[in-house]
Design an enzyme around this catalytic site. Sequence first.
Site, PDB file in Angstrom:
ATOM      1  N   THR A 157       0.890  -1.162   0.000  1.00  0.00           N
ATOM      2  CA  THR A 157       0.000   0.000   0.000  1.00  0.00           C
ATOM      3  C   THR A 157       0.933   1.219   0.000  1.00  0.00           C
ATOM      4  O   THR A 157       1.423   1.592  -1.074  1.00  0.00           O
ATOM      5  CB  THR A 157      -0.992  -0.027   1.185  1.00  0.00           C
ATOM      6  N   LYS A 183       3.890  -7.215   3.365  1.00  0.00           N
ATOM      7  CA  LYS A 183       3.695  -5.771   3.310  1.00  0.00           C
ATOM      8  C   LYS A 183       3.468  -5.289   4.732  1.00  0.00           C
ATOM      9  O   LYS A 183       3.038  -6.067   5.590  1.00  0.00           O
ATOM     10  CB  LYS A 183       2.521  -5.375   2.422  1.00  0.00           C
ATOM     11  N   THR A 194      -1.533  -2.215   7.808  1.00  0.00           N
ATOM     12  CA  THR A 194      -1.873  -3.626   7.896  1.00  0.00           C
ATOM     13  C   THR A 194      -0.657  -4.433   7.520  1.00  0.00           C
ATOM     14  O   THR A 194       0.064  -4.090   6.596  1.00  0.00           O
ATOM     15  CB  THR A 194      -3.017  -3.978   6.941  1.00  0.00           C
ATOM     16  N   GLU A 281       5.845   3.775   9.688  1.00  0.00           N
ATOM     17  CA  GLU A 281       5.605   5.125   9.176  1.00  0.00           C
ATOM     18  C   GLU A 281       6.590   6.118   9.767  1.00  0.00           C
ATOM     19  O   GLU A 281       6.639   6.309  10.970  1.00  0.00           O
ATOM     20  CB  GLU A 281       4.192   5.612   9.502  1.00  0.00           C
ATOM     21  N   ASN A 404       0.100  10.136   8.926  1.00  0.00           N
ATOM     22  CA  ASN A 404      -1.170   9.737   9.528  1.00  0.00           C
ATOM     23  C   ASN A 404      -2.128  10.876   9.843  1.00  0.00           C
ATOM     24  O   ASN A 404      -3.305  10.648  10.071  1.00  0.00           O
ATOM     25  CB  ASN A 404      -0.907   8.927  10.788  1.00  0.00           C
ATOM     26  N   SER A 409      -7.953  19.029   2.736  1.00  0.00           N
ATOM     27  CA  SER A 409      -8.111  20.434   2.326  1.00  0.00           C
ATOM     28  C   SER A 409      -9.581  20.825   2.431  1.00  0.00           C
ATOM     29  O   SER A 409     -10.437  19.973   2.596  1.00  0.00           O
ATOM     30  CB  SER A 409      -7.628  20.610   0.900  1.00  0.00           C
TER      31      SER A 409
END
Lengths: 409, 409
Positions: A157, A183, A194, A281, A404, A409
Site C-alpha cells: 500500500t 507488506k 496492515t 511510518e 497519519n 483540504s
Amino acid sequence: MSTQVSPLALPLPEMPSIAGAECASVAAGIRYKKREDMTVFRFAAGTTVAGVFTLNKCPGAPVDWCRAALKGGKARALVVNAGNSNVFTGRAGRETCERTAAETAQLLGCKPKEVFIASTGVIGERLPTDVLLAALPGAVGKLEADSWQSAAKAIMTTDTFPKGATRTAKIGETVVTICGIAKGSGMVAPDMATMLSFIATDAKIPAPVLQKLLSKGSAKTFNCITVDSDTSTSDTVLLFATGQVKHPRVPAEGGAILKDFARALDEVLHELALMVARDGEGAQKLITIDVTGAVSAKSAHRIAMAIANSPLVKTAIAGEDANWGRIVMAVGKAGEPADRDKLSVAVGGTWMARDGGVIPDYDEAPVVAHMKGREVEITVDIGLGRGKARVWTCDLTHGYIDINGSYRS
Amino acid sequence: MSTQVSPLALPLPEMPSIAGAECASVAAGIRYKKREDMTVFRFAAGTTVAGVFTLNKCPGAPVDWCRAALKGGKARALVVNAGNSNVFTGRAGRETCERTAAETAQLLGCKPKEVFIASTGVIGERLPTDVLLAALPGAVGKLEADSWQSAAKAIMTTDTFPKGATRTAKIGETVVTICGIAKGSGMVAPDMATMLSFIATDAKIPAPVLQKLLSKGSAKTFNCITVDSDTSTSDTVLLFATGQVKHPRVPAEGGAILKDFARALDEVLHELALMVARDGEGAQKLITIDVTGAVSAKSAHRIAMAIANSPLVKTAIAGEDANWGRIVMAVGKAGEPADRDKLSVAVGGTWMARDGGVIPDYDEAPVVAHMKGREVEITVDIGLGRGKARVWTCDLTHGYIDINGSYRS
C-alpha cells in the site's frame, strides 16, 4: 504523503520459484491507478495451509473468511488486493469474499473453501467486487512460477519498499525451498497500517504440523514487532506447503525431521518481520529491545512491548537521546512485576544505570555515538528472574504525523 | 521547546483562601533559574489527608514517602518542587525525602510523617537536597493564606498555563470551600510528563471518608484522562481537609451529609483533570470519548482508553479527519467484548456508522465543521450491554514530537 524510501530499507532478494506455486499480479484498478494492485496465487493439488491472524476483535471480512477456510487445511488459491481492506462493510463484505472465492474456484477448478483472501487499504468503504472479479481471468491467464518479485510490489500500500525473503532447508537429505513476501506499515490515508505476509514452500507437510511451525515462528517474529501499538483489523500471515518435492515423509506429529526446516522458516519470518518494522511510518531508526531478568518470558515480552510502544521512549530515540528515565517509566507502566531498585538499563551495550541508580561514571561517548546510528539497541535487566524477550520497533518522528495526520483540504 | 500557550488554555480563576491552609512559593534554584520552583503548604493542626498515586510499578521516592505517610491520615505540611522528580535515584532519593520531611517538621513543629512531598522533573538525577533545604526557611517565612495563584504557577514544569479550580458546598447549612491546583503534561526534557494536583478544603472530614471521596472522584476524572498512554512515575493527587469551619459533624462513615460536598469536589477534580488534557504536549484539540453499550462500565472504560490512546485516531483528529475506521480498529484493539456488526460511531453527535456499516447518506457537513473546532466529541455504541464510560484526551501533533524528541546538539 511522502514517497521517500525508508532509510532503513533493504533490497528485495532474488526469489526462486517454488514448485506448485504460481502467481500473477494485475492492475485491477480497485483504488490505485497505473499500478498492479491485485495478486492471485495458484497452488498445486494437495497443498496444505496454515495461518495466523490479527487479535483485533473487529477483524475484516477476509480474516473471517480465511479463519473458516483454514479448518479444511487445504489451499488451491490466494487472492490479495491492495487499496480496500473490506473491513466494517457489513453483509456486503461477506458477499465480496463469497463471490471472490466462488469465481476463483470456478476459474481454477477447486472448491471455494480452498481459496484464501486478503485485503488491505481503506476501511468502511465497500470493495467494488465487480471490478475485482473482472480482473480475475486476466490474472489467472498469466500465472507463472517466477513472479514473486512482482507480487511483493503489488501487495504494497504505502510501504516504501517491497519485502521478500527466501531460504533453503533440508528435510532428510532433500533440499526444500521457502519464499515469502510481506507488506507492512505504510499507510493508505485514511486508514491504518496492515501487515500481510504470504509464504510458500515446496515441502510436503501436514496442515496441523505446518500450523504449529507457523504459530511458534510468528510468536517470536511477527508478534514481536510494533510500530505504534495500533492493531490492524486485517493482519494475516499464511503459509502454504505445496508438497511438490519428494523428501522423506514428515510424520503426522512433525518432530526432529523438521528441525532444519523450522530454522529456515523462522529465519524467513524474522527477516520479513524486521522489514516491516524498518518500514514503520516515518521510521528513521530500527530499535531492538531486549528484556532479561523478568519473572517469566511472558512478563518480559509485556515489558518489552511497553517500552517499544511508549511514545516518550520513541520520540527520545528519534531525538537521539539515550533517555533511560523514560525507559524506566515504560517498565513500570507495563504493570508487570518490577522493582525500581533492581533495574539496570543499557543502550548499545553500555550500561547506564544499574540496580536502580545511574552509574556515576559510565562512558557517555559510545552511547552518544550509538544513538546517532540507524539501529538502536536497548537492554533492560529487571533483576527478578530468568524470563527474557526481544522485540523490535521504530522511532516516532514527524514523518509519522505527516503520514497519519493527513490534512484534508 | 515551544513557549506558546496551548490554544485550549483556560484562565486561572480567582482562588479564595482556605482557613487553615497557608502556602508560599520561592525560587529555590533546583533546576529552573529566575522563577519560583518550590512551594510549601502549612496546614492547621487536625488536618486530615487523602491521596491517590500513579499505578506505575517504578514510582519515585516521593510517592513511596507519601504512601507511607498517608497511613497516619494526618497532614501538617506539603513540600513540592519542580525540575527534578527524584525518581530512580536509589538510596539518595529516599534520604532526600527523609531530610526534607525532618527539616520541614522541625521548622513547623510537627512530625516528619505529617509532611507530604511531591517532586516533578528530570528522572535519574540526584535532587540537590541541600539546595532544597536551604530554601525552606524562606518559604516558611512568607506563608500566607492567599497565595494559591502563585503556587499554581510554581508547580508548573513546561505546562503552558497554570491550572486551578474552586467551588463551595454546603455541609448541613454551613458553606465550606474547596480550592485545587494541578500541573500536567508539559515536558521537562529529558523527562516525562507528570500530573500533580493538590486540593484543600476548610471542611472537617475524617481521613477514611476523605480517601473514599477522593478515590471515587479521581476514578472518573484524573483516571479518565490520557495524553500519550505513558504513565508517570510521580503522579500524585493529595486532598487536605483543615477542619477550620464549624459545620454539623461528619459521621465516621460519611454518608448523605456529604452529598453536596462530593458534588463540589468532583467538579473541582473534573475541571483540573480537563485542564491537564487541554495542556497535553502539542495539543490542538480536546477530545471527549463516550463509549456506551459495552458489557460493563469497566469494559467501556478500557475501550474508551484504547481509542484515546491510539496514535492513529489521535493523528486523524489532528488532521481534522473524522476517520471512523480507525475508531473501529481501536475498539477491536482493546481486547474487550465487541461485535463488529453491532458497532455504531458518531462524531460531534452525527452518526456516521451504525450496526457495523457506514450510514450511506449521513450528512457529512456537520461532521466536517465539528472536526475543525477545538473540541471534538466521539461516541461509540458497542451494542452489547449497558456499560458506559467517558474519557478525555488530546490530539497527536507535530508539537508532541517537537517537545519530546528534544534534538540534542
